[in-house]
Write an enzyme that holds these catalytic residues in place. Sequence first.
Site, short mmCIF file in Angstrom:
data_model
loop_
_atom_site.label_atom_id
_atom_site.label_comp_id
_atom_site.label_asym_id
_atom_site.label_seq_id
_atom_site.Cartn_x
_atom_site.Cartn_y
_atom_site.Cartn_z
CD1 TRP A 213 0.05 -0.87 3.34
CD2 TRP A 213 -0.13 1.34 3.26
NE1 TRP A 213 0.56 -0.37 4.52
CE2 TRP A 213 0.46 0.99 4.51
CE3 TRP A 213 -0.35 2.70 3.01
CZ2 TRP A 213 0.82 1.93 5.47
CZ3 TRP A 213 0.01 3.63 3.96
CH2 TRP A 213 0.59 3.25 5.17
CD GLU A 223 -4.56 5.90 0.30
OE1 GLU A 223 -4.72 6.87 1.04
OE2 GLU A 223 -4.12 4.79 0.71
CE1 TYR A 307 11.85 0.25 16.47
CE2 TYR A 307 11.66 -0.46 18.73
CZ TYR A 307 12.17 -0.62 17.47
OH TYR A 307 12.99 -1.69 17.18
N PRO A 309 6.59 0.14 14.89
CG PRO A 309 7.59 0.48 12.79
CD PRO A 309 7.90 0.11 14.24
CE1 TYR A 312 9.54 -2.67 12.67
CE2 TYR A 312 7.64 -3.92 11.93
CZ TYR A 312 8.47 -3.48 12.95
OH TYR A 312 8.19 -3.83 14.24
CG HIS A 313 8.39 2.68 3.72
ND1 HIS A 313 9.01 2.41 2.53
CD2 HIS A 313 8.19 4.03 3.74
CE1 HIS A 313 9.17 3.54 1.86
NE2 HIS A 313 8.68 4.54 2.58
CG LEU A 314 10.95 6.91 8.84
CD1 LEU A 314 11.10 6.35 10.24
CD2 LEU A 314 11.98 7.98 8.57
CG HIS A 315 4.98 5.42 8.69
ND1 HIS A 315 5.43 4.11 8.57
CD2 HIS A 315 4.21 5.43 9.81
CE1 HIS A 315 4.95 3.39 9.55
NE2 HIS A 315 4.21 4.16 10.33
CB VAL A 316 6.57 11.45 10.13
CG1 VAL A 316 6.39 12.41 11.30
CG2 VAL A 316 8.05 11.10 9.95
P1 M7G Z 1 2.25 2.44 12.11
O1 M7G Z 1 3.00 3.28 13.06
O2 M7G Z 1 3.07 1.55 11.22
O3 M7G Z 1 1.23 1.52 12.88
O4 M7G Z 1 1.42 3.44 11.23
P2 M7G Z 1 -0.27 1.71 13.32
O5 M7G Z 1 -1.12 1.29 12.15
O6 M7G Z 1 -0.44 0.74 14.45
O7 M7G Z 1 -0.44 3.13 13.74
C1 M7G Z 1 0.94 3.15 9.97
C2 M7G Z 1 -0.10 4.20 9.63
O8 M7G Z 1 -0.47 4.04 8.28
C3 M7G Z 1 -1.34 4.08 10.48
O9 M7G Z 1 -1.66 5.32 11.06
C4 M7G Z 1 -2.40 3.58 9.50
O10 M7G Z 1 -3.69 4.05 9.80
C5 M7G Z 1 -1.89 4.14 8.18
N1 M7G Z 1 -2.30 3.35 7.02
C6 M7G Z 1 -2.31 2.00 6.96
N2 M7G Z 1 -2.74 1.62 5.72
C7 M7G Z 1 -2.87 0.24 5.29
C8 M7G Z 1 -3.01 2.75 5.00
C9 M7G Z 1 -3.47 2.98 3.67
O11 M7G Z 1 -3.75 2.08 2.88
N3 M7G Z 1 -3.59 4.29 3.30
C10 M7G Z 1 -3.31 5.33 4.17
N4 M7G Z 1 -3.49 6.57 3.72
N5 M7G Z 1 -2.87 5.12 5.41
C11 M7G Z 1 -2.71 3.85 5.83
#
Ligand code: M7G
Length: 387
Positions: A213, A223, A307, A309, A312-316
């Site tokens: 995704w 998206e 942490y 997450p 595991y691809h850096l995101h903020v």
């Molecule tokens: P994370 O810190 O890896 O874990 O955050 P968390 O899901 O327990 O918070 C990943 C973030 O990516 C989360 O806030 C998800 O709601 C968001 N996310 C996950 N998916 C599969 C999607 C997606 O398909 N589209 C978007 N826009 N956000 C996503």
Amino acid sequence: MLEAAEQSAIQVIDKNCNNTIINIHHGDSILPQGQSSSVAAASSSAGSEQSSHTFKLANFEPFRILNNNASHKTVTLLGYFCDLSRDSYAIVVLEKTAFAEHLLRNSSLTTTANFDDKLEKSESELRTSSQEQSFFSSKSVLRTEFLNDIYGNFLCVTDPEINQLKVTIIYPATEKHIVKFETQTKHLVEETAEDYRTVTLPHLEEEQFSLEWIYNILEHRKEKERILFEDPSDETGFIILPDLKWDGKTVEQLYLIALVRKRNIKSLRDLTAAHLPLLNNIKELGTRAIAERYAIGADQLRIYIHYQPAFYHLHVHFTFLQHDPPGITTERSHLLSTVIENLKLMPDYYQKVTLPCTLKATDKLYEKFTARAAKTEEPLIKKPKLE
Ligand code: M7G
């Protein structure tokens, strides 16, 4: 779980589900034939062509409540879409949305300047037919529960258009998704740098959620129209867009996510001082884009990295300070500004530090931590030393 989908070609007639006929082919996406559109959503946990289904909640058969959170007004259900496949689980999250301030005005009344200012901000983003909509309209009908002296309790039936539910569907959902969403006992683990190298990293190489995704977003396959801002630079570039958890409209629940372009930064653990330009760029350009679009200033934003997450691809994460979404707890969130300061003080801080993290009891990573602790732990009752 997916045995039927693995058979070469099956035709299913499900009487409980309006005799919907489904053709399931090996390796194909599972698509209902000739359905009209109701709730359309995308799910690409398996990536590739299995990316778009038409979902009808009337066809959803829940069989387990994974989570019912009264504070967040969300319920997460595990079940099947009986018109799609009984061999693939679906997770459905229902969430009552927050009150959008632009729906709180009665057009015949005006209140304080401050209130009107706030309304203007929201409306500038939502200049649509919704301007005529309000909770204070003839469409809202009060049903009296009781009246006592100056006190009254009522239930209100209101315009369905302004009383919508946010629905998230994950289909097909894997066992790992079920663990992620299910209420379970959590355990706090203090992950040392060595634990990361010897337990966490090998585990991630063995199994983790698909990042498809994220690549779909970075490559504009999905998206695209939701992207708020994009910096295409190879080194410091990122895309910021509304998070899955946000409807993208209710500013009071603002939640965006910045996905970095670079593909070799798994998590906080990989960050070094060499990434400071990237992190500063995300902070500066991300907050600027949010201020321009949503009129929310940098000092009204909570900007953080999780942490562990899930992906595991850096995101903020960027969330509105006045909104308390899931995942903002101290044991999971690291403010971006603190991360930047730590890296300025010590370039390899995150390769050395012990990081706390919470893991669910059935998480395989937790099992690996406990198995290792059992091996290395000293016996609880020590033998007395012989002098
Ligand atoms: P994370 O810190 O890896 O874990 O955050 P968390 O899901 O327990 O918070 C990943 C973030 O990516 C989360 O806030 C998800 O709601 C968001 N996310 C996950 N998916 C599969 C999607 C997606 O398909 N589209 C978007 N826009 N956000 C996503």
